[in-house]
Design an enzyme around this catalytic site. Structure first.
Site, PDB file in Angstrom:
ATOM      1  N   CYS A   2       0.929  -1.167   0.065  1.00 15.99           N
ATOM      2  CA  CYS A   2      -0.068  -0.132   0.186  1.00 15.99           C
ATOM      3  C   CYS A   2       0.913   1.215   0.108  1.00 15.99           C
ATOM      4  O   CYS A   2       2.278   1.069   0.054  1.00 15.99           O
ATOM      5  CB  CYS A   2      -0.811   0.203   1.373  1.00 15.99           C
ATOM      6  N   ARG A  27       1.453   1.588  -5.949  1.00 15.99           N
ATOM      7  CA  ARG A  27       1.562   0.565  -4.918  1.00 15.99           C
ATOM      8  C   ARG A  27       0.125  -0.066  -4.829  1.00 15.99           C
ATOM      9  O   ARG A  27       0.188  -1.014  -3.719  1.00 15.99           O
ATOM     10  CB  ARG A  27       2.150   1.291  -3.601  1.00 15.99           C
ATOM     11  N   TRP A  74      -3.876  -1.818  -1.371  1.00 12.74           N
ATOM     12  CA  TRP A  74      -3.868  -3.026  -2.231  1.00 12.74           C
ATOM     13  C   TRP A  74      -4.155  -4.209  -1.022  1.00 12.74           C
ATOM     14  O   TRP A  74      -3.510  -4.297  -0.147  1.00 12.74           O
ATOM     15  CB  TRP A  74      -2.294  -3.269  -2.851  1.00 12.74           C
ATOM     16  N   ASN A 100       1.185   0.518   5.642  1.00 14.03           N
ATOM     17  CA  ASN A 100       1.782  -0.389   4.701  1.00 14.03           C
ATOM     18  C   ASN A 100       2.304  -1.433   5.171  1.00 14.03           C
ATOM     19  O   ASN A 100       3.487  -1.375   6.150  1.00 14.03           O
ATOM     20  CB  ASN A 100       2.500   0.481   3.598  1.00 14.03           C
ATOM     21  N   GLY A 101       1.907  -2.744   4.964  1.00 15.37           N
ATOM     22  CA  GLY A 101       2.878  -3.916   5.785  1.00 15.37           C
ATOM     23  C   GLY A 101       1.694  -4.892   6.086  1.00 15.37           C
ATOM     24  O   GLY A 101       0.426  -4.933   5.814  1.00 15.37           O
ATOM     25  N   GLU A 481      10.494 -13.906 -19.649  1.00 17.37           N
ATOM     26  CA  GLU A 481      10.070 -12.600 -19.533  1.00 17.37           C
ATOM     27  C   GLU A 481       9.082 -11.892 -20.354  1.00 17.37           C
ATOM     28  O   GLU A 481       8.334 -11.446 -19.978  1.00 17.37           O
ATOM     29  CB  GLU A 481      11.403 -11.698 -19.759  1.00 17.37           C
ATOM     30  N   LYS A 485       5.402 -10.434 -19.444  1.00 11.42           N
ATOM     31  CA  LYS A 485       4.988  -8.930 -19.926  1.00 11.42           C
ATOM     32  C   LYS A 485       3.626  -9.098 -20.716  1.00 11.42           C
ATOM     33  O   LYS A 485       3.027  -8.200 -20.482  1.00 11.42           O
ATOM     34  CB  LYS A 485       6.043  -8.659 -21.115  1.00 11.42           C
ATOM     35  N   GLU A 488       1.051  -9.761 -17.827  1.00  6.40           N
ATOM     36  CA  GLU A 488       0.609  -8.809 -16.742  1.00  6.40           C
ATOM     37  C   GLU A 488      -0.050  -7.748 -17.334  1.00  6.40           C
ATOM     38  O   GLU A 488      -0.327  -6.874 -16.371  1.00  6.40           O
ATOM     39  CB  GLU A 488       1.772  -8.694 -15.874  1.00  6.40           C
ATOM     40  N   HIS A 504       5.754 -32.645 -24.426  1.00  7.78           N
ATOM     41  CA  HIS A 504       5.621 -33.484 -23.145  1.00  7.78           C
ATOM     42  C   HIS A 504       4.251 -33.327 -22.541  1.00  7.78           C
ATOM     43  O   HIS A 504       4.203 -33.298 -21.380  1.00  7.78           O
ATOM     44  CB  HIS A 504       6.748 -33.316 -22.077  1.00  7.78           C
ATOM     45  N   LYS A 603       3.430  -1.971  -8.055  1.00  3.68           N
ATOM     46  CA  LYS A 603       4.666  -2.081  -8.550  1.00  3.68           C
ATOM     47  C   LYS A 603       6.043  -2.791  -7.632  1.00  3.68           C
ATOM     48  O   LYS A 603       6.854  -3.507  -7.972  1.00  3.68           O
ATOM     49  CB  LYS A 603       5.341  -0.813  -8.527  1.00  3.68           C
TER      50      LYS A 603
HETATM   51  C1  AGP Z   1       7.563  -7.329 -13.642  1.00  4.88           C
HETATM   52  O1  AGP Z   1       7.016  -6.660 -14.582  1.00  4.88           O
HETATM   53  C2  AGP Z   1       6.554  -7.531 -12.391  1.00  4.88           C
HETATM   54  N1  AGP Z   1       6.160  -6.183 -12.025  1.00  4.88           N
HETATM   55  C3  AGP Z   1       7.130  -8.341 -11.236  1.00  4.88           C
HETATM   56  O2  AGP Z   1       7.233  -9.494 -11.639  1.00  4.88           O
HETATM   57  C4  AGP Z   1       8.276  -7.617 -10.571  1.00  4.88           C
HETATM   58  O3  AGP Z   1       9.417  -8.057 -11.524  1.00  4.88           O
HETATM   59  C5  AGP Z   1       8.659  -8.339  -9.365  1.00  4.88           C
HETATM   60  O4  AGP Z   1       7.576  -8.098  -8.268  1.00  4.88           O
HETATM   61  C6  AGP Z   1       9.982  -8.187  -8.572  1.00  4.88           C
HETATM   62  O5  AGP Z   1      10.012  -6.721  -8.158  1.00  4.88           O
HETATM   63  P1  AGP Z   1      11.267  -5.991  -7.792  1.00  4.88           P
HETATM   64  O6  AGP Z   1      12.222  -6.411  -8.950  1.00  4.88           O
HETATM   65  O7  AGP Z   1      10.984  -4.450  -7.431  1.00  4.88           O
HETATM   66  O8  AGP Z   1      11.798  -7.005  -6.613  1.00  4.88           O
END
Ligand code: AGP
Length: 608
Positions: A2, A27, A74, A100-101, A481, A485, A488, A504, A603
């Site tokens: 958050c 966040r 969040w 936050n936490g 990766e 992308k 998400e 498989h 994020k």
């Molecule tokens: C990547 O696009 C995502 N937002 C997510 O997987 C991110 O890489 C992951 O949460 C790790 O975050 P960080 O690099 O800040 O530790």
């Protein structure tokens, strides 16, 4: 994950609370709320949904307030309902808290510490904090916060106001980011430097057991015994400033376009004079003579950079290397000793699982090194040694420029390790250093070479229900990766598979027109991957191959051929990922998704 903000000063705060809260929307954005304090006590406004809903609610009637705290949520404990939105109040209404936490012992506190029969208005863990502070509050706010927080287990960054302490905000944090600043016009707190006034050039980060008191005229710190502390502020680092999105519609596209600069800035600090400079990191002698095992620990995209690094470390340095998701590593039984190097990778430097893994490793003899994009983040502070990627502040939830900068840092480390351990001759080492320094330019060229094809491909796949990314070795790491992308930001159910694995089981999922995106850049397995692509094509797939010009001929039957510039194939992941990033972006754009703030995500995952 958050976000919290707080402001106390002589002028109205409602507008700026919203302004700075919006900087934290990355966040979490399930609900938002604010509380204000004045001589009449505490006033609260909360709304479900984006911060804009709270902004509308505060449009009139709140200008008089000059002290307030606010929160964007969040959801972790408690559904997305107004009653679970922060700020949360104690049952007697004397204490307001934004948090936050995660409070892991909330149930214990309710049952064993708070008075029997205490009623709770929400399903959140946070509300326990407000009740606990009020329980200990006998006209000494610092002591009440100290007594309460000393009984919390888990993670917290909190802003607290008391109904009988108008104009004052109290703050404390443990394992969650919190920054505090005093400017000429007032006192500010936030989960992130981004949400402080630009004029705040110096910031305070409360340490464990420290309580900040923001009065508007000053910021003071006390220990749990109430003793006044002399804290020195630190300067705001460049890596923490929001560089904005320029003329682009979204941060994600802006940050894709910033990648040549992000990689260039990162490499400039690590590779010069024909060699890699990471001496201060873990010591050349350790690398050359002692290191016999590497763990790479990270989450999400950062984890995918580890997949690239593992292959390079094992191939050139002959060091046993494991890449482990932080959320797994911290509960597994890794074998760590004084000859082990554990590398933590994180854009934010605040990912809870990665931090928890670091704290575990620090209890052993293993050496720790972090690759992190935010100077002053918890990971940067707590690691023995760090490599700072120079991607600049990354706002879009889907990482791009930080990912590419992390790859660049890993390539530099891999070359240095290989050279020190005689895995590369001086000539090979110098040649690869030169090739590495060409990457920024090649990334820019890749963007220009592939963007138009990707735009039309995105239009073609935007209504698909699923997609598959395949590859082998370094191409497999890129596929992982690329798949993340797409899924998400566009919400298409995208999966990544080692190309040799399709037969498989996964091949059964290929339907007519199913997009299969393959990268083919690794000479030793190019033909193998191509035959895997053909297996999917034979079953109706729309096969897209991302490859070098030199493989264009053997790939000529692909439904779509995306050519990227030639480079040393060990650096290919930095180029194959570019069209994949853009495919994720443009597909999400054509699907009308909220690209910079995808649903359910945030994020910085600062909770487990
Ligand atoms: C990547 O696009 C995502 N937002 C997510 O997987 C991110 O890489 C992951 O949460 C790790 O975050 P960080 O690099 O800040 O530790």
């Amino acid at each position: 994950m958050c976000g919290i903000v707080g402001i106390t000063r002589d002028t109205s705060v409602a507008g700026d609370l919203i302004k700075y809260l919006k900087k934290l929307e990355y966040r979490g954005y399930d609900s938002a709320g604010a509380a204000f304090s004045d001589e009449n006590g505490l006033e609260r406004v909360r709304r479900v949904g984006k911060i804009a809903n709270l902004e509308k609610a505060l449009e009139k009637g709140y200008e008089k307030y000059t002290c307030g705290i606010a929160h964007t949520r969040w959801a972790t404990h408690g559904g997305v309902e107004e009653r679970n939105a922060h700020p949360l109040f104690s049952s007697d209404g004397r204490v307001a808290v934004v948090h936050n936490g995660i409070i892991e012992n909330a149930a214990f506190i309710k049952e064993k510490i708070l008075p029997e029969g205490e009623t709770f208005a929400s399903d959140t863990d946070t509300e326990v904090i407000a009740h606990l502070i009020s329980f200990y509050y006998e006209n000494d706010p610092v002591r009440a916060v100290a007594e309460a927080t000393s009984r919390l287990e888990g993670s917290y960054a909190i802003g607290v106001m008391f109904s009988d302490r108008p104009g004052e905000i109290y703050a404390s944090s443990l394992h969650s980011p919190l920054v505090i600043a005093q400017t000429e016009d007032g006192s500010y707190l936030a989960s992130d430097v981004l949400a402080l006034p630009d004029r705040a050039k110096e910031i305070y980060r409360p340490g464990k057991g420290e309580i900040g008191v923001l009065s508007g005229k000053s910021v003071d710190f006390y220990d749990v015994s109430g003793n006044r502390l002399e804290k020195r502020p630190s300067e705001v680092g460049d890596s923490e400033k929001d560089v904005g999105k320029g003329s682009y519609e979204h941060y994600m596209l802006s940050e894709i376009m910033q990648q040549p600069e992000a990689v260039g800035n990162t490499l400039r600090e690590l590779v010069y004079g024909g060699e890699v400079h990471v001496e201060s990191v873990v010591g050349d002698t350790f690398i050359s003579d002692k290191m016999d095992q590497i763990y790479i620990v990270a989450c999400g995209s950062a984890y995918h950079t580890g997949l690239v690094a593992q292959l390079l470390f094992e191939k050139y340095s002959r060091v046993r290397t494991s890449v482990v998701l932080a959320s797994e590593f911290r509960y597994a039984s890794p074998i760590l000793d004084k000859n082990t190097l554990v590398i933590f990778v994180s854009q934010s430097g605040e990912t809870a699982d990665t931090l928890a893994a670091l704290r575990l490793v620090k209890e052993t003899d293993a050496k720790t090194l972090s690759i992190v994009n935010v100077k002053g983040s918890s990971l940067w502070i707590e690691s023995e040694s760090s490599i700072l990627t120079r991607a600049g502040r990354e706002i879009a939830v889907a990482t791009t420029k930080a990912y590419s900068a992390q790859l660049a840092a890993f390539y530099a480390l891999a070359l240095k390790f290989a050279y020190l351990r005689k895995g590369l001759s001086p000539e090979e080492y110098a040649a690869k250093c030169d090739a590495l320094l060409e990457l920024p330019e090649k990334i820019a060229l890749t963007i220009n070479m592939t963007r138009n094809k990707i735009v039309s491909l995105a239009k073609r796949i935007k209504d698909e229900q699923s997609a598959f990314y395949i590859g082998r070795l370094l191409d497999g790491a890129s596929a992982a990766e690329g798949s993340l992308k797409l899924k998400e930001v566009s919400y298409i159910n995208s999966q990544c598979y080692a190309a040799g694995e399709l037969k498989h089981g996964t091949l059964s999922l290929i339907e007519e027109g199913t997009p299969v995106i393959a990268s083919i850049t690794q000479s030793g397995v190019a033909a193998k991957t191509l035959s895997n692509v053909s297996e999917t094509k034979a079953r109706g797939a729309y096969d897209v191959v991302i490859t070098f010009e030199k493989y264009a001929d053997i790939c000529k039957d692909a439904s779509e051929l995306i050519i990227i510039p030639e480079t040393d194939e060990i650096f290919a992941p930095s180029l194959t990922v570019i069209p994949m990033q853009m495919l994720g972006y443009y597909t999400a754009l054509y699907r009308g998704c909220d690209i910079d703030k995808p649903k359910n995500l945030a994020k910085s995952v600062t909770v487990e």
